[in-house]
Design an enzyme around this catalytic site. Structure first.
Site, PDB file in Angstrom:
ATOM      1  N   ASP A 195     -11.047   3.338   3.964  1.00 13.11           N
ATOM      2  CA  ASP A 195     -11.435   1.919   3.914  1.00 13.11           C
ATOM      3  C   ASP A 195     -12.955   1.772   3.801  1.00 13.11           C
ATOM      4  O   ASP A 195     -13.456   0.701   3.435  1.00 13.11           O
ATOM      5  CB  ASP A 195     -11.004   1.223   5.222  1.00 13.11           C
ATOM      6  CG  ASP A 195      -9.835   0.267   5.018  1.00 13.11           C
ATOM      7  OD1 ASP A 195      -9.686  -0.269   3.907  1.00 13.11           O
ATOM      8  OD2 ASP A 195      -9.089   0.060   6.001  1.00 13.11           O
ATOM      9  N   GLN A 240      -4.728  -1.484   9.422  1.00 15.32           N
ATOM     10  CA  GLN A 240      -4.761  -2.828   8.838  1.00 15.32           C
ATOM     11  C   GLN A 240      -5.426  -3.810   9.806  1.00 15.32           C
ATOM     12  O   GLN A 240      -5.091  -3.856  10.991  1.00 15.32           O
ATOM     13  CB  GLN A 240      -3.324  -3.274   8.495  1.00 15.32           C
ATOM     14  CG  GLN A 240      -3.230  -4.579   7.746  1.00 15.32           C
ATOM     15  CD  GLN A 240      -3.835  -4.517   6.334  1.00 15.32           C
ATOM     16  OE1 GLN A 240      -3.856  -3.483   5.689  1.00 15.32           O
ATOM     17  NE2 GLN A 240      -4.320  -5.647   5.863  1.00 15.32           N
ATOM     18  N   LYS A 296       0.843  -1.198   0.000  1.00  9.89           N
ATOM     19  CA  LYS A 296       0.000   0.000   0.000  1.00  9.89           C
ATOM     20  C   LYS A 296       0.881   1.253   0.000  1.00  9.89           C
ATOM     21  O   LYS A 296       0.659   2.182  -0.781  1.00  9.89           O
ATOM     22  CB  LYS A 296      -0.939   0.001   1.213  1.00  9.89           C
ATOM     23  CG  LYS A 296      -2.104  -0.989   1.039  1.00  9.89           C
ATOM     24  CD  LYS A 296      -2.877  -1.269   2.316  1.00  9.89           C
ATOM     25  CE  LYS A 296      -3.943  -2.343   2.052  1.00  9.89           C
ATOM     26  NZ  LYS A 296      -4.652  -2.805   3.247  1.00  9.89           N
TER      27      LYS A 296
HETATM   28  N1  GUN Z   1      -7.475  -6.634   5.990  1.00  5.81           N
HETATM   29  C1  GUN Z   1      -7.879  -7.334   4.905  1.00  5.81           C
HETATM   30  N2  GUN Z   1      -8.424  -6.512   3.987  1.00  5.81           N
HETATM   31  C2  GUN Z   1      -8.376  -5.277   4.492  1.00  5.81           C
HETATM   32  C3  GUN Z   1      -8.784  -4.004   4.000  1.00  5.81           C
HETATM   33  O1  GUN Z   1      -9.325  -3.840   2.901  1.00  5.81           O
HETATM   34  N3  GUN Z   1      -8.535  -2.964   4.831  1.00  5.81           N
HETATM   35  C4  GUN Z   1      -7.965  -3.108   6.053  1.00  5.81           C
HETATM   36  N4  GUN Z   1      -7.792  -2.025   6.794  1.00  5.81           N
HETATM   37  N5  GUN Z   1      -7.584  -4.267   6.531  1.00  5.81           N
HETATM   38  C5  GUN Z   1      -7.782  -5.345   5.752  1.00  5.81           C
END
Ligand code: GUN
Length: 281
Positions: free
Chosen positions: A120, A97, A53
């Protein structure tokens, strides 16, 4: 018949190309889109996601900062960091995350993120807006699924879409998005009776359960469109989806591979949401 393969890397590149131009324009007007990513603990998969990311942000000329916190970080300290990031004007998007260590309450953390920086789309206010069809941040993986269907020119309206999995991150929001595109949507989960029959009636299958290669050709209606959201690491190190790709592609009309399908789209949609956040700010 073998299926057309929907190339998520290619679609991602096209969208990122457009974003690059938007980022340039924002920077000319004095705003560099900024994303803060917070990782608590050492989960290996999460470490990879977070690194990707941050790197993707840099490749597009965005600002990013990664906060890596030890697994034993207290909820109070994590909430304090989020509060600080909420106030920082150079940060337009905040992503914590998931999953978080067990002693931290996910709900409290998600709700602490400013709704305006919730790239998100997990904050209940954004989820509510999504459900009623108001402008909001759409969760990245579900948004990526819809983009892939649209890029492949797949008709969604009037189709029976079966979503396998009911998570807050993928299953529920992607169901809402498919409904907004006028599909007839069925959501399946571990308690669904006659799962095979339901999947077999699908024109579009979205697999988001986290069970390696559980959906095969024999489960599918010939000509079905198959979108595989699963990312599963097998004991031998191979990365596979929730769909048995080699088998399913013999009967599907369109299918996404793993890796190289939905995965790259998730990050691209995150970048898109962050650029949108910067524009709004
Ligand atoms: N863990 C798995 N997928 C995601 C996501 O799209 N965002 C976040 N913050 N954590 C995740």
């Amino acid at each position: 018949m073998t299926a057309n393969i929907i190339d998520g890397k290619l679609v991602s590149e096209q969208i990122r190309g457009k974003l690059r131009g938007e980022i340039e324009r924002l920077k000319e007007s004095g705003v560099t889109p900024g994303l803060a990513v917070v990782l608590v603990g050492e989960d290996p998969a999460s470490q990879v996601y977070v690194r990707n990311k941050a790197r993707s942000c840099e490749q597009l000329g965005m600002y990013s900062e990664v906060h890596r916190l030890p697994a034993e970080t207290s909820q109070v300290d994590l909430l304090a960091l989020i509060e600080k990031l909420n106030e920082q004007s150079e940060i337009h998007g905040i992503l914590v995350q998931l999953p978080l260590p067990k002693h931290i309450e996910e709900k409290a953390v998600i709700e602490a993120i400013s709704v305006d920086k919730d790239v998100d789309g997990f904050h209940p206010e954004n989820v509510g807006r999504l459900v009623v069809g108001e402008e909001c941040y759409v969760p990245c993986t579900p948004a990526g699924v819809i983009e892939l269907l649209k890029h492949a020119d797949i008709e969604i309206a009037g189709k029976h879409a079966v979503v396998v999995g009911r998570s807050n991150i993928v299953g529920k929001p992607v169901s809402i998005l498919l409904l907004q595109e006028h599909a007839t949507v069925t959501i399946c989960h571990s308690k669904t009776a006659n799962l095979q029959e339901v999947i077999q009636s699908a024109d579009i299958v979205v697999a988001a359960v986290g069970r390696p290669e559980m959906i095969a050709a024999k489960h599918l209606k010939p000509g079905a469109v198959v979108i595989d959201v699963g990312i599963n690491r097998l004991a031998d190190g191979r990365l596979v989806g929730d769909v048995d790709f080699e088998d399913a592609k013999q009967v599907a009309s369109y299918i996404t591979p793993v890796p190289g399908g939905v995965g790259p789209m998730t990050i691209t949609m995150l970048l898109k949401n962050t650029v949108e956040a910067a524009r709004r700010a």
